[in-house]
Design a protein around this motif. Structure first.
Motif, short mmCIF file in Angstrom:
data_model
loop_
_atom_site.label_atom_id
_atom_site.label_comp_id
_atom_site.label_asym_id
_atom_site.label_seq_id
_atom_site.Cartn_x
_atom_site.Cartn_y
_atom_site.Cartn_z
N UNK A 33 142.29 39.13 118.90
CA UNK A 33 141.03 39.87 119.02
C UNK A 33 141.18 41.07 119.93
N UNK A 34 142.03 40.97 120.94
CA UNK A 34 142.17 42.06 121.90
C UNK A 34 143.63 42.12 122.36
N UNK A 35 144.14 43.33 122.54
CA UNK A 35 145.54 43.52 122.94
C UNK A 35 145.61 44.58 124.04
N UNK A 36 146.81 44.94 124.44
CA UNK A 36 146.97 45.93 125.51
C UNK A 36 146.55 47.33 125.06
N UNK A 37 146.47 47.57 123.76
CA UNK A 37 146.03 48.88 123.28
C UNK A 37 144.52 49.06 123.36
N UNK A 38 143.77 47.97 123.35
CA UNK A 38 142.31 48.08 123.35
C UNK A 38 141.65 47.35 124.53
N UNK A 39 142.41 46.70 125.40
CA UNK A 39 141.84 45.99 126.54
C UNK A 39 141.40 46.98 127.61
N UNK A 40 140.21 46.81 128.20
CA UNK A 40 139.70 47.76 129.19
C UNK A 40 140.60 47.94 130.41
N UNK A 41 141.32 46.92 130.81
CA UNK A 41 142.20 47.03 131.98
C UNK A 41 143.29 48.06 131.73
N UNK A 42 143.84 48.08 130.53
CA UNK A 42 144.94 48.99 130.21
C UNK A 42 144.46 50.36 129.76
N UNK A 43 143.29 50.45 129.14
CA UNK A 43 142.80 51.73 128.61
C UNK A 43 141.96 52.49 129.61
N UNK A 44 141.30 51.79 130.54
CA UNK A 44 140.42 52.44 131.49
C UNK A 44 139.03 52.68 130.93
N UNK A 45 138.79 52.31 129.69
CA UNK A 45 137.47 52.45 129.07
C UNK A 45 136.76 51.11 129.15
N UNK A 46 135.44 51.18 129.27
CA UNK A 46 134.63 49.96 129.30
C UNK A 46 134.31 49.55 127.88
N UNK A 47 134.68 48.35 127.52
CA UNK A 47 134.37 47.81 126.20
C UNK A 47 134.02 46.35 126.41
N UNK A 48 132.76 46.03 126.25
CA UNK A 48 132.33 44.65 126.47
C UNK A 48 132.46 43.84 125.19
#
Length: 84
Positions: free
Chosen positions: A34-49
């Motif tokens: 469902x979530x990986x390092x390409x889309x995880x907020x910790x790695x991207x810096x974007x907030x995605x709940x």
């Protein structure tokens, strides 16, 4: 090591919900994430709940959007009111 007790080890292509794919090794034949390092907020810096069943909204309704500074100010205010 004992023979015939270990599961098969496959080279698989892991797929994330965001569309990212990469090669990995696993005992399963397919990996769907469902979530990986390409889309995880910790790695991207974007907030995605990733909100399931409105839990984040329920939390903010119950506790509000209070910050640590606001809580400290409220605590100081109550201390001053109690001592006066």
């Amino acid at each position: 090591m004992k023979p015939a007790i270990h599961p098969e080890y496959h080279e698989v292509e892991a797929r994330c919900a965001c569309g990212a794919t990469w090669k990995a090794h696993s005992t399963k034949k397919e990996l769907h994430l469902e979530i990986c390092s390409n889309c995880h907020p910790f790695f991207t810096g974007r907030q995605k709940l990733v909100d399931t069943e409105g839990r984040v909204q329920r939390f903010t309704r119950k506790f509000g959007a209070t910050t640590v500074a606001a809580r400290k100010a409220a605590a100081d205010k109550s201390k001053k009111g109690a001592s006066a």
